[in-house]
Enzyme design. Structure first.
Site, PDB file in Angstrom:
ATOM      1  N   GLU A 227       0.839  -1.204   0.000  1.00 66.81           N
ATOM      2  CA  GLU A 227       0.000   0.000   0.000  1.00 66.81           C
ATOM      3  C   GLU A 227       0.875   1.255   0.000  1.00 66.81           C
ATOM      4  OE1 GLU A 227      -0.316  -2.554   2.076  1.00 66.81           O
ATOM      5  OE2 GLU A 227      -2.416  -2.975   2.557  1.00 66.81           O
ATOM      6  N   GLU A 367      -3.887  -6.342  17.255  1.00 66.24           N
ATOM      7  CA  GLU A 367      -2.731  -6.935  16.573  1.00 66.24           C
ATOM      8  C   GLU A 367      -1.769  -7.531  17.602  1.00 66.24           C
ATOM      9  OE1 GLU A 367      -1.276  -5.404  12.507  1.00 66.24           O
ATOM     10  OE2 GLU A 367       0.334  -4.768  13.817  1.00 66.24           O
TER      11      GLU A 367
HETATM   12  O1  LIG Z   1       5.719   0.099   8.510  1.00 64.22           O
HETATM   13  P1  LIG Z   1       5.447  -1.013   7.552  1.00 64.22           P
HETATM   14  O2  LIG Z   1       6.592  -1.969   7.444  1.00 64.22           O
HETATM   15  O3  LIG Z   1       5.051  -0.467   6.210  1.00 64.22           O
HETATM   16  O4  LIG Z   1       4.240  -1.862   8.115  1.00 64.22           O
HETATM   17  C1  LIG Z   1       2.980  -1.300   8.329  1.00 64.22           C
HETATM   18  C2  LIG Z   1       2.093  -2.167   9.179  1.00 64.22           C
HETATM   19  O5  LIG Z   1       1.927  -3.450   8.612  1.00 64.22           O
HETATM   20  C3  LIG Z   1       1.910  -4.448   9.618  1.00 64.22           C
HETATM   21  O6  LIG Z   1       3.114  -5.125   9.597  1.00 64.22           O
HETATM   22  C4  LIG Z   1       0.827  -5.455   9.465  1.00 64.22           C
HETATM   23  O7  LIG Z   1      -0.284  -5.011   8.807  1.00 64.22           O
HETATM   24  C5  LIG Z   1       1.787  -3.638  10.918  1.00 64.22           C
HETATM   25  O8  LIG Z   1       2.221  -4.326  12.027  1.00 64.22           O
HETATM   26  C6  LIG Z   1       2.590  -2.442  10.576  1.00 64.22           C
HETATM   27  O9  LIG Z   1       2.345  -1.422  11.487  1.00 64.22           O
END
Ligand SMILES: O=P(O)(O)OC[C@H]1O[C@](O)(CO)[C@@H](O)[C@@H]1O
Length: 561
Positions: A227, A367
């Site tokens: 994303e 979570e």
């Molecule tokens: O900071 P990143 O690595 O983009 O991850 C975003 C989020 O995705 C997760 O790993 C899981 O959805 C969360 O624990 C984390 O906060």
């Protein structure tokens, strides 16, 4: 035990558990006690004028009141024993001293080090953690000062007026929540947050902004989250289209633990702020992930925010359990979830600026504690984390409070409110807010009997026939538990204390559940399947999943013509 329950619970020790009862024994005692313990809260208050005093505690101005929960001295005594049997003091010490308590990822859990600015901290794998923390904090401060003062400009020399943070989960929810909560302290550029991969989110954010005056912060611990990387690419194209490729270096900054990946994206190293694998995503707003908060409120206020959290850390670490707010919140949470088997908890801040707190706590709590496997790999013996949800009051009153008061499930409610608002000329609003908040917890506890409903209708001249028909609908069972967290004012220090209070509460409950609160394997499967499905959605591969998924893909294709 009844009069002063806090004398029945030993002080937290740092040695091995001093009780010889096991967690399972105490759990059984709690279940037995549930049968005999207090049920009628009206009576409990009537019989004990000291009830509020017995079941409320403070940390400075912050008050935790759980007297409207169905507990008595014996309940609290048993819960205190449970904390000892589960070795809460030992587990707490292990976390604060950097032991690798995140066993499935072989990591320390040291978000508490991010707000310890004393410079005297722990050494981890030969590295002075506090020195590293202070050095990143100083770099963030310099960067944020330069953005706020206009010293650091966009590629055309124009001042930065808007900052967009692109991140998701822990790289979004904390900063979003805290930025809104601290709105009265904003004196920097406007901050915007883009998290959802839905193109609508970035589209609707960019549409009102000028690329020449916008700074984009890409915030991702791993720098691989699809994303975030998709949104970051879209933002990069937006900058390049308006200002040319060279402008990327002036309009981007990044926050990540994956410095190599950030470099590959093309962000200049002096605009990259690192953090460490011992900071979990959902515990990261104290790290460089808090950069957009700092840009909004300034480095000094951000340090006050950290200092507030550190104050709660010290309280959690050093205060006996019977006066320890996070421990008490966790013990009562355990009582509700495991002994009483309530499936959910509602978080209702009577504070519009805490509107995103329920969403933030959803990630923090669900979570962390939405797990079914124990630390040693077995199946858990009890329910674990509850469903966490909520909305600000008074809005929630006009939406879902009906169910909280008269629905068939009991859902403990957690009210949060400040005695003082930030708008002295709108004091009447704050008075109304306080009256509503206190009234709701009173109504949940007291309820209204059939006789009271009938009497009230009679006093209003309602006919006997109408009373017979309507009075049952006007009955409130009461005895619905709620906790109130009351503090002077929502300032950076208090926000820091509040969040740390909830972080440690989640930790306490995780210890009692005997789970690892610091991993999140449950988010992996969906991510893997989405990766597999993307080429199918794009039409590059044939559907080959289950009949439902394939049927949905076929229907999407039909709708898209
Ligand atoms: O900071 P990143 O690595 O983009 O991850 C975003 C989020 O995705 C997760 O790993 C899981 O959805 C969360 O624990 C984390 O906060």
């Amino acid at each position: 035990m009844r009069v002063v329950w806090y004398c029945a619970v030993r002080l937290p020790s740092e040695g091995p558990p001093v009780t010889d009862k096991t967690v399972a024994d105490i759990r059984k005692s709690l279940v037995a006690h549930l049968r005999d313990g207090p049920k009628d809260m009206r009576k409990a208050f009537a019989n004990d004028p000291q009830r509020f005093k017995s079941f409320s505690r403070t940390q400075d101005d912050m008050l935790l009141d759980w007297s409207k929960c169905a507990v008595d001295a014996d309940t609290m005594g048993l819960l205190g024993e449970l904390a000892e049997a589960a070795d809460l003091p030992g587990r707490r010490k292990a976390m604060f001293t950097g032991k690798k308590i995140n066993v499935t990822e072989n990591r320390s859990v040291l978000h508490t080090a991010l707000r310890n600015l004393s410079g005297k901290g722990i050494t981890l794998d030969g590295q002075n953690v506090q020195a590293d923390v202070l050095s990143v904090l100083d770099a963030m401060g310099r960067f944020s000062d330069a953005v706020r003062s206009g010293k650091l400009t966009g590629a055309t020399g124009k001042r930065i007026t808007d900052v967009i943070n692109i991140g998701i989960g822990g790289s979004d929810l904390g900063p979003v929540m805290a930025t809104l909560a601290l709105a009265p302290y904003h004196d920097g550029p406007r901050t915007h947050y883009v998290s959802n991969v839905d193109g609508a989110h970035i589209h609707d954010t960019l549409i009102g902004l000028d690329p020449a005056t916008t700074l984009v912060i890409v915030a991702s611990k791993t720098f691989t989250t699809v994303e975030t990387m998709t949104n970051a690419e879209t933002a990069r194209k937006w900058i390049i289209r308006a200002l040319g490729k060279e402008a990327v270096k002036n309009h981007f900054a990044a926050v990540s633990t994956a410095l190599d990946k950030v470099a590959a994206f093309g962000i200049e190293s002096d605009r990259v702020f690192g953090f460490w694998d011992w900071v979990g995503g959902r515990y990261s707003l104290w790290s460089a992930i808090g950069l957009p908060i700092m840009i909004a409120i300034g480095a000094m206020r951000f340090r006050e925010f950290l200092a507030g959290a550190h104050e709660m850390d010290e309280h959690f670490l050093k205060t006996p359990i019977q006066k320890n707010l996070p421990a008490l919140l966790g013990l009562v949470g355990y009582w509700h979830r495991v002994t009483c088997k309530y499936p959910a908890r509602a978080i209702i801040p009577y504070d519009q600026r805490l509107a995103r707190l329920p969403a933030y706590l959803q990630q923090l709590d669900m979570e962390s504690n939405g797990k079914s496997v124990t630390l040693s790999g077995g199946r858990v013996a009890t329910p674990t984390g509850p469903l966490v949800w909520g909305e600000p009051g008074t809005n929630g009153q006009h939406a879902f409070f009906q169910l909280l008061h008269q629905g068939t499930d009991t859902i403990p409610v957690e009210f949060l409110i400040a005695a003082e608002g930030h708008e002295p000329d709108l004091k009447q609003h704050q008075d109304l807010l306080l009256a509503n908040c206190l009234a709701q917890s009173e109504a949940l506890m007291k309820g209204r009997t059939l006789a009271e409903a009938q009497a009230q209708m009679r006093s209003k001249g309602v006919s006997a026939e109408e009373i017979k028909k309507i009075a049952p609908h006007r009955v409130f069972s009461g005895n619905r538990p709620s906790i109130t967290i009351l503090y002077c004012m929502l300032d950076p220090r208090t926000l820091g204390r509040l969040i740390a209070l909830y972080e440690h509460r989640v930790f306490v409950e995780g210890v009692l559940f005997d789970i690892n609160s610091f991993d999140q394997w449950g988010v992996e499967l969906g991510k893997e399947l989405a990766t597999n499905l993307l080429p199918v959605i794009e039409g590059k591969q044939k559907p080959s999943s289950d009949a439902s998924t394939d049927g949905l893909v076929a229907y999407i294709r039909k709708l898209r013509g």
